[in-house]
Design a protein around this motif. Structure first.
Motif, PDB file in Angstrom:
ATOM      1  N   ALA A 741      27.095  72.506  22.065  1.00  0.00           N
ATOM      2  CA  ALA A 741      27.869  71.406  21.471  1.00  0.00           C
ATOM      3  C   ALA A 741      27.648  71.346  19.966  1.00  0.00           C
ATOM      4  O   ALA A 741      28.592  71.085  19.192  1.00  0.00           O
ATOM      5  N   LEU A 742      26.417  71.587  19.513  1.00  0.00           N
ATOM      6  CA  LEU A 742      26.156  71.578  18.074  1.00  0.00           C
ATOM      7  C   LEU A 742      26.926  72.690  17.373  1.00  0.00           C
ATOM      8  O   LEU A 742      27.470  72.495  16.262  1.00  0.00           O
ATOM      9  N   GLU A 743      26.994  73.859  17.964  1.00  0.00           N
ATOM     10  CA  GLU A 743      27.751  74.962  17.382  1.00  0.00           C
ATOM     11  C   GLU A 743      29.227  74.611  17.280  1.00  0.00           C
ATOM     12  O   GLU A 743      29.901  74.895  16.270  1.00  0.00           O
ATOM     13  N   MET A 744      29.742  73.991  18.339  1.00  0.00           N
ATOM     14  CA  MET A 744      31.154  73.599  18.325  1.00  0.00           C
ATOM     15  C   MET A 744      31.404  72.517  17.269  1.00  0.00           C
ATOM     16  O   MET A 744      32.457  72.494  16.621  1.00  0.00           O
ATOM     17  N   SER A 745      30.454  71.623  17.048  1.00  0.00           N
ATOM     18  CA  SER A 745      30.641  70.568  16.047  1.00  0.00           C
ATOM     19  C   SER A 745      30.613  71.135  14.633  1.00  0.00           C
ATOM     20  O   SER A 745      31.245  70.583  13.722  1.00  0.00           O
ATOM     21  N   ARG A 746      29.891  72.206  14.436  1.00  0.00           N
ATOM     22  CA  ARG A 746      29.875  72.832  13.119  1.00  0.00           C
ATOM     23  C   ARG A 746      31.232  73.459  12.822  1.00  0.00           C
ATOM     24  O   ARG A 746      31.706  73.444  11.673  1.00  0.00           O
ATOM     25  N   GLU A 747      31.866  73.997  13.878  1.00  0.00           N
ATOM     26  CA  GLU A 747      33.186  74.590  13.691  1.00  0.00           C
ATOM     27  C   GLU A 747      34.264  73.513  13.621  1.00  0.00           C
ATOM     28  O   GLU A 747      35.282  73.699  12.951  1.00  0.00           O
ATOM     29  N   ASP A 748      34.037  72.402  14.323  1.00  0.00           N
ATOM     30  CA  ASP A 748      35.030  71.318  14.337  1.00  0.00           C
ATOM     31  C   ASP A 748      34.315  70.023  13.994  1.00  0.00           C
ATOM     32  O   ASP A 748      33.713  69.357  14.864  1.00  0.00           O
ATOM     33  N   PRO A 749      34.284  69.622  12.744  1.00  0.00           N
ATOM     34  CA  PRO A 749      33.535  68.422  12.314  1.00  0.00           C
ATOM     35  C   PRO A 749      33.995  67.150  13.012  1.00  0.00           C
ATOM     36  O   PRO A 749      33.256  66.151  13.033  1.00  0.00           O
ATOM     37  N   SER A 750      35.192  67.148  13.609  1.00  0.00           N
ATOM     38  CA  SER A 750      35.648  65.935  14.286  1.00  0.00           C
ATOM     39  C   SER A 750      34.881  65.666  15.581  1.00  0.00           C
ATOM     40  O   SER A 750      34.915  64.543  16.120  1.00  0.00           O
ATOM     41  N   LEU A 751      34.221  66.684  16.086  1.00  0.00           N
ATOM     42  CA  LEU A 751      33.431  66.498  17.309  1.00  0.00           C
ATOM     43  C   LEU A 751      32.111  65.828  16.973  1.00  0.00           C
ATOM     44  O   LEU A 751      31.372  66.271  16.078  1.00  0.00           O
ATOM     45  N   ILE A 752      31.810  64.745  17.682  1.00  0.00           N
ATOM     46  CA  ILE A 752      30.552  64.014  17.474  1.00  0.00           C
ATOM     47  C   ILE A 752      29.637  64.319  18.657  1.00  0.00           C
ATOM     48  O   ILE A 752      29.994  64.104  19.812  1.00  0.00           O
ATOM     49  N   VAL A 753      28.468  64.810  18.339  1.00  0.00           N
ATOM     50  CA  VAL A 753      27.490  65.177  19.385  1.00  0.00           C
ATOM     51  C   VAL A 753      26.442  64.076  19.485  1.00  0.00           C
ATOM     52  O   VAL A 753      25.714  63.812  18.524  1.00  0.00           O
ATOM     53  N   ASP A 754      26.390  63.426  20.643  1.00  0.00           N
ATOM     54  CA  ASP A 754      25.372  62.412  20.921  1.00  0.00           C
ATOM     55  C   ASP A 754      24.328  63.037  21.844  1.00  0.00           C
ATOM     56  O   ASP A 754      24.633  63.463  22.958  1.00  0.00           O
ATOM     57  N   GLU A 755      23.092  63.069  21.377  1.00  0.00           N
ATOM     58  CA  GLU A 755      22.044  63.726  22.159  1.00  0.00           C
ATOM     59  C   GLU A 755      21.870  63.073  23.528  1.00  0.00           C
ATOM     60  O   GLU A 755      21.489  63.735  24.502  1.00  0.00           O
ATOM     61  N   ALA A 756      22.152  61.783  23.651  1.00  0.00           N
ATOM     62  CA  ALA A 756      21.996  61.083  24.926  1.00  0.00           C
ATOM     63  C   ALA A 756      22.914  61.662  25.998  1.00  0.00           C
ATOM     64  O   ALA A 756      22.602  61.589  27.196  1.00  0.00           O
ATOM     65  N   ASP A 757      24.054  62.238  25.575  1.00  0.00           N
ATOM     66  CA  ASP A 757      24.956  62.838  26.555  1.00  0.00           C
ATOM     67  C   ASP A 757      24.360  64.077  27.196  1.00  0.00           C
ATOM     68  O   ASP A 757      24.845  64.525  28.242  1.00  0.00           O
ATOM     69  N   PHE A 758      23.360  64.646  26.547  1.00  0.00           N
ATOM     70  CA  PHE A 758      22.771  65.889  27.044  1.00  0.00           C
ATOM     71  C   PHE A 758      21.330  65.680  27.545  1.00  0.00           C
ATOM     72  O   PHE A 758      20.587  66.633  27.706  1.00  0.00           O
ATOM     73  N   ARG A 759      20.963  64.447  27.726  1.00  0.00           N
ATOM     74  CA  ARG A 759      19.654  64.140  28.312  1.00  0.00           C
ATOM     75  C   ARG A 759      19.839  63.507  29.688  1.00  0.00           C
ATOM     76  O   ARG A 759      20.802  62.793  29.936  1.00  0.00           O
ATOM     77  N   TYR A 760      18.887  63.816  30.594  1.00  0.00           N
ATOM     78  CA  TYR A 760      18.894  63.168  31.905  1.00  0.00           C
ATOM     79  C   TYR A 760      18.635  61.676  31.741  1.00  0.00           C
ATOM     80  O   TYR A 760      18.001  61.234  30.766  1.00  0.00           O
ATOM     81  N   ASP A 761      19.077  60.917  32.714  1.00  0.00           N
ATOM     82  CA  ASP A 761      18.970  59.458  32.619  1.00  0.00           C
ATOM     83  C   ASP A 761      17.580  58.927  32.962  1.00  0.00           C
ATOM     84  O   ASP A 761      17.307  57.741  32.782  1.00  0.00           O
TER      85      ASP A 761
END
Length: 851
Positions: A741-761
């Protein structure tokens, strides 16, 4: 990496708490399940205080039930004032009623029953005596020995039993009166050889006692008889039996021949010899085995037919009399009359004296008291006594001031409700204080053990504890000691069960009426059950423990009675009966406890070693599905379980819980097996070929936790097992897709990466057991990737993995220390070495072209 370096990594990261991890952990809220979910909000917040109050009130109410509604005026205390009857009433005088009922009970006749063992002994004695009589008659030979139409039975008996003098006289009479002089002669001067032979028959015949009694001399142990050779010849006119015998024999000779008579005389001489031997055996039997049954020669006077009838009559009469029963202390005259009455129609007349003597010698009392029927008869006699009713007129004086209250006074005051009942608050408060202190001791002990008690656990302990005084309050001394100890020891810890039993032993005697012997016997059984239950691993072993508990309870009761000397008195039977009842009660309550155990485990969400072993059975439906639908995940699970078990055993954790929890920790992957690389078996990765969206892929990965919880709840897995499903992942980052997701956000700045989306609950591990499984789960893939690495390289890799978990704050609530983390890494390496040991390189075989 060595231990110091490993600890240094942890020290540097102790205060590093990434903001994203704290934010994720703040989102995790524990779901209240089971009993806790029933509480209102305010009650849930104060549940500890509520449980304590309920425990104190309930225990005080049950243990101190006799302190409620106690009469202020009791028997033996002086009356505070003069009391008169407020109105006319008819009141039962319980004292007189009880006295009359006791008198009726004492006057009740005991109910008797036939003692089977005693009757069998009597029948055996009867059989032996009949055999003795038969043996003596067998020696005497067949009787009558000749045709009774020629020689009568009386004459035949006389011929074989008469004295020598009578026998010689008989022979002489036959010889002197013989018409042809060829009969037996007694004159020794006759020259005829045949006559001389016949005349000497009498001298050659054996000596024996006569029916009238000949003088005896002793020769050794056997009686011999003096030969009456010098006696004068007998006069036939003076001996009717002799005359009758001579007449019958002469008549026989006249109708046949002298030769036939000679043959009869020789046969008779042989019969006389047998009869003499039988008489000797009869005398020996009389001297050797009293009582003397065959004291008369009637035994030998009976014909064979009469003897058979006598034997049958003896057996028939004995069976009839014994079936009716002979009570102890029965006068001998009554028994004799009963015998004579029974044999009148079944035995020959001349055998009646012998049969009577026989039966009186054999028959003994064969009745014993039927305890159960006697008690019922006594109770019926007591119940038939009507209550003694006394009429009390209005204004009659009941008791004067200062006079001691008697039982009658108390009954009258009780009838008029004038005994002033009230609660004994002072004793109740004292009891409540003792119970509160006991609960405090239990809580302190509970906090020192490794098992963390929940509110539902305190409730179950309270319910089990209440059963012991409750059963005693019902009037039963055989209370639930064994069951309480067995269940508490099995569910929690030996020290907890033993603590409850000991505290009950100290508190119960304060208000409950129970003997110290019963108290100690039950307490010993309860302590044994609580200390041994958790060491057992099968229901069969618990059943054997129930038998040991029963023997302990009964044996303790018997030992205490021995110490006070109760067994050596007249009540030894009652002591043995009491010990048996205590043993049976211990076994019965153990069986009840074993039967309730599975239901209590489910209702109160408990895990015992036995239940964990059952859950770890690979034939369980959920585990069979896991092995079939997700074989890669199942193999991963087995390896993680091996690592986790080794660490749990070394650190002293609950090994059974770790194994069972590990087997179920990844069951959620069955919702999408191909979403996890271990199940793809080298095939295409759907995350790269189909999904190609790290957010969706992360959601699929995270979903195995939520789906796993749903499956666990659907299959009614215990909460302790369910905890492994979310806690083995905690709130760790799904790093692979997060970096995508971080790589994709670097290519597309409109993408916002929230670390909580990638952590278990989460939540993060809340126990040492779930923490160990998290570490084993993280290290298993790393160890599997190692092939030719050295143990030092493997240890360095694992230390990096464990350090990352520590820095990510995943171990904060687990209870694992940094020192234990270092030890865990070494344990994992040791297990890895066992699975990846070097093998011998076998030489390659060359294929031969010959042949």
């Amino acid at each position: 990496m060595n231990k110091q370096r490993f600890s240094q990594y942890f020290d540097n990261s102790e205060h590093q708490k990434p903001e994203i991890a704290l934010r994720t952990m703040a989102k995790t809220v524990r779901t209240r399940r089971g009993i806790d979910a029933l509480y209102p909000g305010w009650l849930h917040s104060q549940r500890s205080s509520v449980v304590l109050a309920v425990a104190v009130l309930s225990l005080t109410g049950v243990i101190g039930h006799k302190l409620y509604n106690q009469p202020q005026l009791t028997v033996g205390t002086p009356a505070p004032e003069t009391i008169k009857a407020p109105y006319t009433a008819r009141i039962e005088d319980k004292g007189q009623t009880q006295a009359k009922r006791q008198a009726a009970s004492k006057g009740s006749i005991p109910v008797l029953m036939v003692d089977v063992q005693k009757t069998e002994i009597i029948n055996n004695n009867l059989h032996k005596l009949l055999e003795q009589g038969q043996k003596i008659r067998t020696v005497a030979g067949v009787f009558p020995f000749f045709d009774t139409t020629v020689v009568s039975i009386a004459t035949q008996h006389y011929l074989r039993s008469c004295s020598i003098a009578e026998w010689k006289t008989l022979l002489a009479s036959l010889g002197n009166n013989s018409p042809n002089q060829s009969s037996l002669l007694v004159n020794p001067n006759k020259s005829n050889p045949e006559n001389r032979h016949r005349s000497t028959i009498a001298e050659k015949l054996p000596l024996f006692p006569s029916s009238t009694g000949s003088p005896l001399v002793s020769s050794g142990n056997l009686p011999l008889f003096v030969s009456p050779g010098n006696q004068k010849p007998l006069n036939l006119a003076q001996n009717s039996e002799l005359a009758q015998a001579v007449a019958e024999l002469k008549a026989y000779r006249a109708t046949t021949s002298a030769k036939n008579l000679d043959s009869l005389i020789l046969q008779t001489s042989q019969v006389r010899q047998k009869y003499s031997q039988a008489r000797i055996q009869l005398l020996q039997q009389q001297l050797a085995s009293p009582p003397q049954v065959y004291t008369e020669t009637t035994l030998l006077q009976l014909s064979d037919e009469e003897w058979q009838q006598a034997q049958a009559g003896i057996r028939q009469s004995a069976d009839r009399i014994l079936a009716q029963g002979i009570s102890p202390g029965l006068p001998s005259s009554i028994l004799e009359n009963a015998v004579k009455l029974n044999i009148q129609e079944v035995v020959p007349k001349n055998a009646e004296p012998l049969v009577t003597n026989f039966l009186l010698a054999v028959l003994q009392p064969n009745l014993k008291t039927d305890e159960e029927q006697t008690k019922q008869q006594i109770q019926q006699a007591s119940d038939r006594v009507l209550p003694v009713i006394v009429k009390v007129e209005q204004g009659d004086l009941i008791v004067t001031k200062g006079e001691d209250i008697t039982q009658w006074h108390f009954d009258v005051l009780e009838h008029y409700q004038l005994i002033r009942r009230e609660n004994n608050w002072r004793e109740l408060m004292k009891l409540a204080s003792m119970i509160t202190a006991a609960i405090g001791i239990f809580v302190v002990v509970g906090k020192k053990i490794k098992y963390k008690l929940r509110q539902r656990d305190y409730l179950l302990v309270l319910l089990l504890t209440l059963t012991t005084p409750a059963v005693i309050a019902l009037g039963l001394p055989y209370t639930t000691w064994s069951g309480v100890g067995l269940l508490l020891g099995s569910f929690y810890a030996p020290i907890l069960g033993a603590t409850v039993v000991v505290l009950l032993l100290l508190i119960l005697p304060m208000t409950v009426e129970i003997s110290i012997i019963s108290l100690l016997a039950g307490g010993a059984a309860g302590i044994l059950g609580s200390t041994m239950a958790q060491k057992l691993r099968s229901r069969e072993e618990l059943a054997l423990l129930g038998v040991a508990i029963a023997l302990t309870q009964g044996g303790m009761y018997l030992i205490m009675k021995l110490l006070i000397g109760a067994v050596f008195g007249a009540g030894w039977y009652g002591v043995l009966q009491g010990a048996g009842l205590f043993a049976l009660s211990g076994l019965a309550w153990s069986i009840v406890a074993l039967g309730l155990s599975p239901y209590l485990e489910k209702v109160f969400d408990l895990v015992t070693p036995i239940r964990l072993a059952e859950l770890a059975n690979p034939n369980r439906p959920l585990l069979k599905r896991l092995a079939t639908e997700t074989p890669g995940t199942f193999q991963h699970t087995l390896l993680v379980a091996t690592l986790a078990e080794a660490a749990a055993k070394k650190l002293g954790c609950n090994v059974e819980l770790v194994r069972a929890g590990t087997l179920y920790h990844d069951i959620g992957k069955m919702h999408d097996p191909l979403g996890f690389i271990e199940n793809q078996m080298g095939g295409p990765n759907k995350h790269e070929t189909e999904i190609q969206d790290p957010w969706k892929s992360a959601a699929i990965i995270k979903k195995h936790v939520s789906e796993g919880l749903v499956m666990a709840q659907r299959h009614l897995l215990p909460t302790a097992i369910q905890a492994f499903i979310p806690e083995h992942q905690g709130t760790i980052l799904i790093a692979y897709f997060y970096h995508q997701a971080l790589e994709m956000s670097r290519e597309d700045p409109s993408l916002i990466v929230d670390e909580a989306d990638f952590r278990y609950d989460g939540p993060i591990p809340q126990s040492r057991e779930t923490g160990i499984v998290m570490l084993a789960d993280s290290c298993e893939a790393a160890l599997r990737s190692l092939k030719d690495a050295t143990p030092e390289q493997a240890l360095t890799m694992l230390n990096n993995v464990l350090r990352a978990k520590w820095q990510d704050n995943q171990m904060v609530d687990s209870g694992l220390t940094r020192q234990e983390m270092s030890e865990i890494s070494r344990i994992f390496v040791d297990v890895w070495q066992q699975f990846h040991h070097k093998r011998i390189a076998y030489p390659k075989l060359k294929v031969s072209n010959n042949g």
